[in-house]
Design an enzyme around this catalytic site. Sequence first.
Site, PDB file in Angstrom:
ATOM      1  N   HIS A 274       1.151  -1.295   0.027  1.00  0.00           N
ATOM      2  CA  HIS A 274      -0.227  -0.039  -0.110  1.00  0.00           C
ATOM      3  C   HIS A 274       0.929   0.959   0.133  1.00  0.00           C
ATOM      4  O   HIS A 274       0.555   1.891   0.280  1.00  0.00           O
ATOM      5  CB  HIS A 274      -1.050  -0.068   1.004  1.00  0.00           C
ATOM      6  CG  HIS A 274      -1.975  -0.652   1.529  1.00  0.00           C
ATOM      7  ND1 HIS A 274      -3.019  -1.018   0.218  1.00  0.00           N
ATOM      8  CD2 HIS A 274      -2.422  -2.671   1.646  1.00  0.00           C
ATOM      9  CE1 HIS A 274      -3.663  -1.635   0.198  1.00  0.00           C
ATOM     10  NE2 HIS A 274      -3.605  -2.700   1.226  1.00  0.00           N
ATOM     11  N   ASP A 337      -1.236  -5.238   5.480  1.00  0.00           N
ATOM     12  CA  ASP A 337      -2.091  -5.980   5.280  1.00  0.00           C
ATOM     13  C   ASP A 337      -1.737  -6.295   3.800  1.00  0.00           C
ATOM     14  O   ASP A 337      -1.322  -5.225   3.256  1.00  0.00           O
ATOM     15  CB  ASP A 337      -2.713  -5.809   5.411  1.00  0.00           C
ATOM     16  CG  ASP A 337      -3.734  -4.051   4.515  1.00  0.00           C
ATOM     17  OD1 ASP A 337      -3.182  -3.302   5.094  1.00  0.00           O
ATOM     18  OD2 ASP A 337      -4.571  -4.212   4.495  1.00  0.00           O
ATOM     19  N   GLU A 338      -2.335  -7.120   3.178  1.00  0.00           N
ATOM     20  CA  GLU A 338      -2.187  -7.508   1.436  1.00  0.00           C
ATOM     21  C   GLU A 338      -0.853  -6.834   0.919  1.00  0.00           C
ATOM     22  O   GLU A 338      -0.507  -6.430   0.134  1.00  0.00           O
ATOM     23  CB  GLU A 338      -3.804  -6.280   0.662  1.00  0.00           C
ATOM     24  CG  GLU A 338      -4.749  -6.326   1.716  1.00  0.00           C
ATOM     25  CD  GLU A 338      -5.693  -5.403   0.850  1.00  0.00           C
ATOM     26  OE1 GLU A 338      -6.948  -6.553   0.521  1.00  0.00           O
ATOM     27  OE2 GLU A 338      -5.318  -4.108   1.382  1.00  0.00           O
ATOM     28  N   ALA A 339       0.307  -7.067   1.757  1.00  0.00           N
ATOM     29  CA  ALA A 339       1.628  -6.801   0.709  1.00  0.00           C
ATOM     30  C   ALA A 339       1.575  -8.577   0.056  1.00  0.00           C
ATOM     31  O   ALA A 339       3.068  -9.015   1.150  1.00  0.00           O
ATOM     32  CB  ALA A 339       2.725  -7.210   1.741  1.00  0.00           C
ATOM     33  N   HIS A 340       0.842  -8.550  -1.073  1.00  0.00           N
ATOM     34  CA  HIS A 340       0.964  -8.951  -2.407  1.00  0.00           C
ATOM     35  C   HIS A 340       2.213  -9.468  -3.007  1.00  0.00           C
ATOM     36  O   HIS A 340       2.506 -10.614  -3.641  1.00  0.00           O
ATOM     37  CB  HIS A 340      -0.419  -9.463  -2.635  1.00  0.00           C
ATOM     38  CG  HIS A 340      -0.766  -9.633  -2.108  1.00  0.00           C
ATOM     39  ND1 HIS A 340      -1.851 -10.719  -0.342  1.00  0.00           N
ATOM     40  CD2 HIS A 340      -2.250  -8.873  -1.858  1.00  0.00           C
ATOM     41  CE1 HIS A 340      -2.553 -10.081  -0.428  1.00  0.00           C
ATOM     42  NE2 HIS A 340      -3.400  -9.218  -1.322  1.00  0.00           N
TER      43      HIS A 340
END
Length: 526
Positions: A274, A337-340
């Site tokens: 993000h 979060d969401e550190a893909h």
Amino acid sequence: MSKRLSTTVLGVAVLSLVTLGLPATASAAQHAKAERTVTDVIPAPVDAKPDPRANFRLGPATVIRTDRDGKQVAEYLAGLLRPATGYRLPVVTGHRGGGPAISLETGHASDRVGTEGYQLKVSPSGVTLRANTDEGLFSGVQTLRQLLPSEIEAKTVQKRSWVVSGGTVLDYPRFGYRGAMLDVARHFFTPAQVKLYIDQIAQYKINTLHLHLSDDQGWRIEIKSWPKLATVGGQTAVGGGPGGYYTQEQYKDLVRYAASRHITIVPEIDMPGHTNAAQHSYAELNCDGKAVPPRTDIEVGYSSLCIGKDITYKFVDDVLRELAAITPGKYLDIGGDEAHATTPEDYQTFATKVQPIVAKYGKTITGWHDIAKTNPPVSAVPQFWGTTGTDANVAAAAARGNKILMSPANKAYMDMKYHPQTPLGLSWAGLIEVKTGYDWDPATYLQGVTEKNVIGVEAPLWSETLVTSEDIEFMAFPRLPGYAEIGWSPKDSRTWDAYRLRLAKQSPRWVQQGIGFYRSTQVDWK
């Protein structure tokens, strides 16, 4: 004197006393009609005993009496009551005079109420609010305002009587952390808009405001050692809007304003994902040294700081150092979060390097529950945002001693649509009608996380589709009071059938406040 004349004189005398706010007799105050009782309050108190014979009539002669420690809360209460009543309601210290009064007393409450609880007694001769701290007094004031007619929230003088419902309340919170989150990164909200939201959440005893200050679509806080974060990264928003950012002085003013409402601000800088707005602002934050283009869509999971570059950790250190210096609260939120786009190995490396930086600046880590897999310090607070009742990493963190902040997305995310036709919001976590948002328990939702492991509850409001304060209000109300009650009230005192009746009685208050709420068909609005 004739009987008829004496009756007339007596009637005038009684009317004069009532006009002055003085109960002419005990029965005059007792029989004054109240719109609410002490059992109508949101959040539901621990113990409330209504007494319709003990109503108190607020009038022009009423004073607000307090001690030195309670003066700030007393002034706040006077500021709430003066616009609609038109009364002076002077704040006086000590016990001078014996007229009708609302008395705020610190240090004289039961040990049961702790630091945030209070005891309230309403009788025909006055209102007495006792607490062990000014924080507890503030909680009690929020209950007191709900015992007055809804018109007390009006900003202009209302020609009517002001009756406080009689009875007693003993009250204190179930959980110490009761939060709301506002995403100012996807769309920017001005300081005035944030202050409005602070006032709206404070009335339900919310004590924490989590500000999501950075994301792919925008960076919202001035960092003096990295000025382009704000001047470049702060100029975008979802859908190509104008963006914006808070100067450090504006942020400090928000912190002060929130503190005056006994709310602590928790700032979040999301990392290592993000981060597109930061990587657009500074090319050196990218592994290839090239700035990325700005993003104004709502996709997630594609960005990552360059884990192997030293400049990444100088950047993180500088940002956290400056933010810690202007944040008196104990927490810094590092997202996570969401550190893909970050490999598991790199994610762990990043966490190992960043977590000590937070400690270096005297702060405690909080972040999304993804941080639980990094084995953070026991003091760290993972915020659970999942949609299922199991998460091995969070359960393991709880077993190690970490406290968990509960925000399951399919229950607590206020940006989820109420129903498929809701004009705002998303639906990836599900549809959240009012009953769905209320009818769950943070101590039983997640396997391996029990009452002793939960620090509290937070209701996030993401802003991909929200642009105005009216948008915020429509999505937050009527759901937010339910999350406040989940965090405050005893579990055994909460039932949907009882809550929906109390919630319905809040709507005239919101109308007076100008809050444009969603009129759910699950509630019979008053």
